[in-house]
Write a protein that holds these residues in place. Structure first.
Motif, PDB file in Angstrom:
ATOM      1  N   PRO A 278      25.793  43.733  96.265  1.00 34.89           N
ATOM      2  CA  PRO A 278      24.343  43.209  95.859  1.00 34.89           C
ATOM      3  C   PRO A 278      23.075  43.956  95.613  1.00 34.89           C
ATOM      4  N   GLN A 279      23.370  45.103  96.605  1.00 34.61           N
ATOM      5  CA  GLN A 279      22.097  46.021  96.569  1.00 34.61           C
ATOM      6  C   GLN A 279      22.192  46.918  95.254  1.00 34.61           C
ATOM      7  N   ARG A 280      23.338  47.243  94.834  1.00 37.35           N
ATOM      8  CA  ARG A 280      23.550  47.942  93.496  1.00 37.35           C
ATOM      9  C   ARG A 280      23.051  47.135  92.260  1.00 37.35           C
ATOM     10  N   ALA A 281      23.468  45.749  92.442  1.00 37.14           N
ATOM     11  CA  ALA A 281      23.157  44.705  91.334  1.00 37.14           C
ATOM     12  C   ALA A 281      21.592  44.725  91.334  1.00 37.14           C
ATOM     13  N   ASP A 282      20.877  44.532  92.416  1.00 37.28           N
ATOM     14  CA  ASP A 282      19.356  44.680  92.268  1.00 37.28           C
ATOM     15  C   ASP A 282      18.807  45.778  92.089  1.00 37.28           C
ATOM     16  N   GLN A 283      19.398  46.841  92.019  1.00 36.45           N
ATOM     17  CA  GLN A 283      18.588  48.244  91.485  1.00 36.45           C
ATOM     18  C   GLN A 283      18.987  48.174  90.001  1.00 36.45           C
ATOM     19  N   LEU A 284      20.068  47.646  89.480  1.00 38.27           N
ATOM     20  CA  LEU A 284      20.327  47.502  88.005  1.00 38.27           C
ATOM     21  C   LEU A 284      18.975  46.624  87.535  1.00 38.27           C
ATOM     22  N   LYS A 285      18.977  45.740  88.015  1.00 37.27           N
ATOM     23  CA  LYS A 285      18.208  44.570  87.493  1.00 37.27           C
ATOM     24  C   LYS A 285      16.713  45.279  87.416  1.00 37.27           C
ATOM     25  N   THR A 286      16.452  45.685  88.811  1.00 35.33           N
ATOM     26  CA  THR A 286      14.949  46.491  88.683  1.00 35.33           C
ATOM     27  C   THR A 286      14.590  47.476  87.506  1.00 35.33           C
ATOM     28  N   SER A 287      15.625  48.393  87.511  1.00 36.78           N
ATOM     29  CA  SER A 287      15.470  49.377  86.326  1.00 36.78           C
ATOM     30  C   SER A 287      15.409  48.659  85.136  1.00 36.78           C
ATOM     31  N   PHE A 288      16.011  47.777  84.864  1.00 31.26           N
ATOM     32  CA  PHE A 288      16.028  46.883  83.368  1.00 31.26           C
ATOM     33  C   PHE A 288      14.789  46.409  83.336  1.00 31.26           C
ATOM     34  N   VAL A 289      14.238  45.609  84.257  1.00 30.92           N
ATOM     35  CA  VAL A 289      13.188  44.862  84.406  1.00 30.92           C
ATOM     36  C   VAL A 289      11.885  45.849  83.982  1.00 30.92           C
ATOM     37  N   LYS A 290      11.964  46.996  84.516  1.00 30.11           N
ATOM     38  CA  LYS A 290      10.742  47.882  84.353  1.00 30.11           C
ATOM     39  C   LYS A 290      10.725  48.449  82.749  1.00 30.11           C
ATOM     40  N   VAL A 291      11.821  48.547  82.066  1.00 30.31           N
ATOM     41  CA  VAL A 291      11.859  48.849  80.574  1.00 30.31           C
ATOM     42  C   VAL A 291      11.597  47.627  79.927  1.00 30.31           C
ATOM     43  N   TYR A 292      12.021  46.543  80.063  1.00 31.88           N
ATOM     44  CA  TYR A 292      11.872  45.504  79.418  1.00 31.88           C
ATOM     45  C   TYR A 292      10.456  45.037  79.344  1.00 31.88           C
ATOM     46  N   LEU A 293       9.726  44.946  80.425  1.00 31.26           N
ATOM     47  CA  LEU A 293       8.494  44.637  80.710  1.00 31.26           C
ATOM     48  C   LEU A 293       7.571  45.450  79.835  1.00 31.26           C
ATOM     49  N   GLN A 294       7.778  46.877  79.680  1.00 29.24           N
ATOM     50  CA  GLN A 294       6.965  47.798  79.086  1.00 29.24           C
ATOM     51  C   GLN A 294       7.419  47.740  77.643  1.00 29.24           C
ATOM     52  N   ARG A 295       8.788  47.797  77.242  1.00 25.21           N
ATOM     53  CA  ARG A 295       8.916  48.118  75.832  1.00 25.21           C
ATOM     54  C   ARG A 295       9.936  47.035  75.224  1.00 25.21           C
ATOM     55  N   GLY A 296      10.329  46.086  75.880  1.00 26.14           N
ATOM     56  CA  GLY A 296      11.380  45.327  75.314  1.00 26.14           C
ATOM     57  C   GLY A 296      10.600  44.197  74.281  1.00 26.14           C
TER      58      GLY A 296
END
Length: 296
Positions: A278-296
């Motif tokens: 669960p923690q690893r999954a949350d880290q993946l989601k957080t890193s994705f959301v950062k990029v998507y909100l800025q450049r997606g």
């Protein structure tokens, strides 16, 4: 009798070329027809060396061409060809660019609304939603009346714009006073609509690959949250292919962080570290959301 010569003829041809470029690449509706008419008249009078208005007014009688002036017509022709070819190339490139800029400006409000409804932050979600509605209305109006060349052969595009408008209008009560999770799920329906628009029309951009990756990644996140290591490993090849497409568009530090978190999630599954999933999954989601909100 010819009554259009020399510089006058060149200017008419140049105006004709520019008017046709404007009509084809940049204008829509009445103004497109006006530009087409101007371009056609200007080119016709240049080609036939005759202007009916000049004849009526008695202007510009035919002049005797000067000897040794054969180079000038060739030079003028080369300039016109360069303007036509260069103008068409630049217009195609910049019309796509400006469309994407308009889309991203509107899409920023959509992404924030989507994100905030998912986080159940109503006040902020309402603020972004109220910005989204007029931004999308302006976007829809502009690109219903006119489409850049890249979208002009897509008969589904106007219908897609209307479909998205319906989704945005349909969640009004949910965003303001209703179930934010239901609003979030309804707003999720916008992404695949534009994803298909971009795919159909050959746009190669990071946002398209990010959306593709997101849809596959969500399945891995669910498996990680459920501590289902076997399912997570089974899903990885598909998600990895989507991630490779993202990396083909960009491979900076933020993209590399997504890759690292994706592979870390896989490794935890392979090592049977189920409590860490669960923690690893949350880290993946957080890193994705950062990029998507800025450049997606």
């Amino acid at each position: 009798m010819n009554n259009v010569q020399g510089l006058d003829r060149f200017i008419r041809a140049l105006v004709g070329v520019l008017a046709l470029l404007l009509a084809y690449f940049w204008l829509g509706g009445v103004w497109q027809w006006v530009a087409l008419g101007v371009g056609a008249v200007a080119l016709a009078t240049a080609a036939f060396r005759f202007c009916p208005l000049y004849a009526v007014l008695g202007w510009r009688k035919a002049a005797t061409p000067a000897r040794g002036s054969g180079v000038m017509p060739l030079l003028a022709g080369a300039v016109l060809v360069a303007v036509a070819v260069g103008g068409a190339w630049a217009s195609q490139m910049f019309s796509r660019k400006f469309f994407l800029e308009d889309f991203n400006a509107m899409n920023g409000f959509y992404k924030q609304t989507l994100f905030l409804t998912g986080k159940a932050e109503r006040e902020k979600a309402v603020d972004q939603y109220e910005r989204l509605l007029p931004a999308y209305a302006a976007f829809q109006k502009k690109y219903t009346a006119w489409q850049p060349l890249a979208l002009r052969g897509d008969p589904q595009f106007p219908g897609d714009l209307a479909r998205v408008s319906g989704i945005f209008q349909g969640v009004n009560d949910l965003v303001r006073t209703g179930d934010l999770q239901q609003a979030h799920l309804a707003l999720e329906g916008v992404r695949p609509v534009f994803q298909e628009v971009f795919k159909r029309n050959g746009f190669s951009m990071l946002s398209v690959t990010l959306v593709d990756f997101h849809d596959a990644m969500e399945l891995m996140l669910e498996a990680g949250t459920a501590k289902d290591a076997a399912k997570l490993q089974a899903l990885y090849p598909q998600v990895n292919d989507k991630m490779k497409a993202v990396e083909a568009e960009a491979s900076d530090a933020d993209i590399q962080t997504i890759r690292q978190n994706l592979d870390a999630l896989l490794k935890a599954a392979q090592d049977a570290q189920t409590d860490a999933l669960p923690q690893r999954a949350d880290q993946l989601k957080t890193s994705f959301v950062k990029v998507y909100l800025q450049r997606g």
